[in-house]
Write a protein that holds these residues in place. Structure first.
Motif, PDB file in Angstrom:
ATOM      1  N   SER A  30     -26.103  19.274  -8.213  1.00  8.09           N
ATOM      2  CA  SER A  30     -25.095  19.331  -7.163  1.00  8.09           C
ATOM      3  C   SER A  30     -23.938  18.393  -7.482  1.00  8.09           C
ATOM      4  N   THR A  31     -23.044  18.224  -6.495  1.00 10.45           N
ATOM      5  CA  THR A  31     -21.909  17.311  -6.631  1.00 10.45           C
ATOM      6  C   THR A  31     -21.775  16.492  -5.358  1.00 10.45           C
ATOM      7  N   MET A  32     -20.984  15.437  -5.457  1.00 12.99           N
ATOM      8  CA  MET A  32     -20.717  14.604  -4.293  1.00 12.99           C
ATOM      9  C   MET A  32     -20.041  15.426  -3.194  1.00 12.99           C
ATOM     10  N   ALA A  33     -19.092  16.273  -3.560  1.00  9.97           N
ATOM     11  CA  ALA A  33     -18.378  17.089  -2.569  1.00  9.97           C
ATOM     12  C   ALA A  33     -19.350  17.983  -1.802  1.00  9.97           C
ATOM     13  N   THR A  34     -20.300  18.572  -2.515  1.00 10.20           N
ATOM     14  CA  THR A  34     -21.303  19.409  -1.857  1.00 10.20           C
ATOM     15  C   THR A  34     -22.158  18.571  -0.918  1.00 10.20           C
ATOM     16  N   MET A  99     -31.436  19.980   1.153  1.00 13.19           N
ATOM     17  CA  MET A  99     -30.467  19.260   0.334  1.00 13.19           C
ATOM     18  C   MET A  99     -29.625  18.302   1.187  1.00 13.19           C
ATOM     19  N   ARG A 100     -29.408  18.655   2.442  1.00  9.16           N
ATOM     20  CA  ARG A 100     -28.698  17.758   3.364  1.00  9.16           C
ATOM     21  C   ARG A 100     -29.497  16.477   3.544  1.00  9.16           C
ATOM     22  N   ASN A 101     -30.802  16.614   3.720  1.00  4.67           N
ATOM     23  CA  ASN A 101     -31.663  15.440   3.863  1.00  4.67           C
ATOM     24  C   ASN A 101     -31.616  14.566   2.611  1.00  4.67           C
ATOM     25  N   TYR A 102     -31.624  15.205   1.440  1.00  2.41           N
ATOM     26  CA  TYR A 102     -31.516  14.462   0.183  1.00  2.41           C
ATOM     27  C   TYR A 102     -30.195  13.700   0.131  1.00  2.41           C
ATOM     28  N   SER A 103     -29.108  14.379   0.500  1.00  4.16           N
ATOM     29  CA  SER A 103     -27.779  13.747   0.490  1.00  4.16           C
ATOM     30  C   SER A 103     -27.737  12.551   1.444  1.00  4.16           C
ATOM     31  N   LYS A 104     -28.306  12.723   2.622  1.00  4.08           N
ATOM     32  CA  LYS A 104     -28.340  11.622   3.588  1.00  4.08           C
ATOM     33  C   LYS A 104     -29.149  10.445   3.026  1.00  4.08           C
ATOM     34  N   ASP A 105     -30.278  10.736   2.372  1.00  3.60           N
ATOM     35  CA  ASP A 105     -31.090   9.675   1.773  1.00  3.60           C
ATOM     36  C   ASP A 105     -30.300   8.897   0.726  1.00  3.60           C
ATOM     37  N   VAL A 106     -29.501   9.613  -0.073  1.00  7.40           N
ATOM     38  CA  VAL A 106     -28.680   8.960  -1.102  1.00  7.40           C
ATOM     39  C   VAL A 106     -27.662   8.027  -0.448  1.00  7.40           C
ATOM     40  N   VAL A 107     -26.994   8.510   0.600  1.00 12.74           N
ATOM     41  CA  VAL A 107     -25.990   7.699   1.295  1.00 12.74           C
ATOM     42  C   VAL A 107     -26.653   6.480   1.941  1.00 12.74           C
ATOM     43  N   PHE A 108     -27.785   6.685   2.612  1.00 10.68           N
ATOM     44  CA  PHE A 108     -28.467   5.566   3.266  1.00 10.68           C
ATOM     45  C   PHE A 108     -29.000   4.555   2.258  1.00 10.68           C
ATOM     46  N   ALA A 109     -29.435   5.013   1.100  1.00  9.62           N
ATOM     47  CA  ALA A 109     -29.920   4.092   0.068  1.00  9.62           C
ATOM     48  C   ALA A 109     -28.778   3.173  -0.383  1.00  9.62           C
ATOM     49  N   PHE A 110     -27.602   3.749  -0.595  1.00 12.39           N
ATOM     50  CA  PHE A 110     -26.440   2.938  -0.971  1.00 12.39           C
ATOM     51  C   PHE A 110     -26.088   1.972   0.156  1.00 12.39           C
ATOM     52  N   ASP A 111     -26.020   2.489   1.371  1.00 17.07           N
ATOM     53  CA  ASP A 111     -25.686   1.679   2.537  1.00 17.07           C
ATOM     54  C   ASP A 111     -26.651   0.497   2.674  1.00 17.07           C
ATOM     55  N   ASN A 112     -27.938   0.780   2.549  1.00 14.99           N
ATOM     56  CA  ASN A 112     -28.947  -0.278   2.673  1.00 14.99           C
ATOM     57  C   ASN A 112     -28.839  -1.298   1.541  1.00 14.99           C
ATOM     58  N   ALA A 113     -28.566  -0.824   0.326  1.00 14.39           N
ATOM     59  CA  ALA A 113     -28.423  -1.744  -0.810  1.00 14.39           C
ATOM     60  C   ALA A 113     -27.259  -2.701  -0.567  1.00 14.39           C
ATOM     61  N   VAL A 114     -26.154  -2.181  -0.050  1.00  9.09           N
ATOM     62  CA  VAL A 114     -24.994  -3.034   0.235  1.00  9.09           C
ATOM     63  C   VAL A 114     -25.347  -4.010   1.355  1.00  9.09           C
ATOM     64  N   LYS A 115     -25.968  -3.500   2.435  1.00  8.49           N
ATOM     65  CA  LYS A 115     -26.317  -4.359   3.570  1.00  8.49           C
ATOM     66  C   LYS A 115     -27.330  -5.443   3.187  1.00  8.49           C
ATOM     67  N   ASN A 116     -28.192  -5.143   2.204  1.00  4.78           N
ATOM     68  CA  ASN A 116     -29.177  -6.132   1.758  1.00  4.78           C
ATOM     69  C   ASN A 116     -28.582  -7.150   0.785  1.00  4.78           C
ATOM     70  N   THR A 117     -27.378  -6.878   0.302  1.00  3.19           N
ATOM     71  CA  THR A 117     -26.743  -7.748  -0.683  1.00  3.19           C
ATOM     72  C   THR A 117     -25.634  -8.591  -0.080  1.00  3.19           C
ATOM     73  N   ILE A 118     -24.951  -8.048   0.907  1.00  4.75           N
ATOM     74  CA  ILE A 118     -23.783  -8.715   1.493  1.00  4.75           C
ATOM     75  C   ILE A 118     -24.099  -9.103   2.934  1.00  4.75           C
ATOM     76  N   SER A 119     -23.724 -10.299   3.297  1.00  7.28           N
ATOM     77  CA  SER A 119     -24.054 -10.809   4.635  1.00  7.28           C
ATOM     78  C   SER A 119     -23.376  -9.987   5.734  1.00  7.28           C
ATOM     79  N   PRO A 120     -24.018  -9.926   6.900  1.00  6.28           N
ATOM     80  CA  PRO A 120     -23.422  -9.203   8.027  1.00  6.28           C
ATOM     81  C   PRO A 120     -22.015  -9.715   8.375  1.00  6.28           C
ATOM     82  N   THR A 121     -21.801 -11.011   8.244  1.00  2.26           N
ATOM     83  CA  THR A 121     -20.491 -11.587   8.552  1.00  2.26           C
ATOM     84  C   THR A 121     -19.427 -11.050   7.602  1.00  2.26           C
TER      85      THR A 121
END
Length: 152
Positions: A30-34, A99-121
């Motif tokens: 697939s692609t990001m656009a899809t 595939m929508r669920n897979y796409s959401k998992d990819v986005v949430f994985a990135f989101d969580n990685a950023v949130k676990n690395t950078i402080s809430p402030t």
């Protein structure tokens, strides 16, 4: 220039994110656009095709191409809008929902990685800065004096 402009930092970061998403999407052919289109389509009620472009920030031609490919891959199907005879609703197939669920998992994985690395402030400040930039752009005042000062 990379150290000097906000534009460069935004573009370079978005290009890195897009590359990462495309690599993940590529694992499923697939692609990001899809992926973004799948996430933007209401999984239960469908979505009017005319509202997808603005939701995704895509031009009509690019969106048409993306939807055509998605239909060919069996991710979506189209139905006439019962409330507007001229309009079309886009629905997800069972494979599209998967595939929508897979796409959401990819986005949430990135989101969580950023949130676990950078402080809430710091994230709060980041979102505040992005909002300020968007507000500045929306005000259409950035280039207002450029045009008048170059005439004459």
């Amino acid at each position: 220039m990379r150290e000097k402009t906000i534009d460069y930092a935004l573009r370079a970061t978005w290009m890195s994110v897009a590359k990462m998403y495309n690599e993940e999407a590529g694992k499923k052919g697939s692609t990001m656009a899809t992926g973004f289109a799948l996430i933007s389509i209401d999984p239960e009620n469908g979505t009017p095709s005319t509202s997808l472009g603005p939701k995704m920030g895509m031009e009509a031609t690019s969106l048409s191409r993306t939807l055509k490919v998605m239909e060919e891959k069996g991710l979506i199907f189209r139905k006439k809008n019962p409330h507007d005879g001229r309009g079309v609703l886009i629905y997800l197939t069972p494979f599209g929902k998967e595939m929508r669920n897979y796409s959401k998992d990819v986005v949430f994985a990135f989101d969580n990685a950023v949130k676990n690395t950078i402080s809430p402030t710091k994230l709060e400040v980041f979102f505040e800065v992005l909002q300020n930039i968007n507000d500045l752009i929306a005000s259409k005042k950035i280039y207002i004096n450029k045009e008048t000062s170059t005439k004459g």
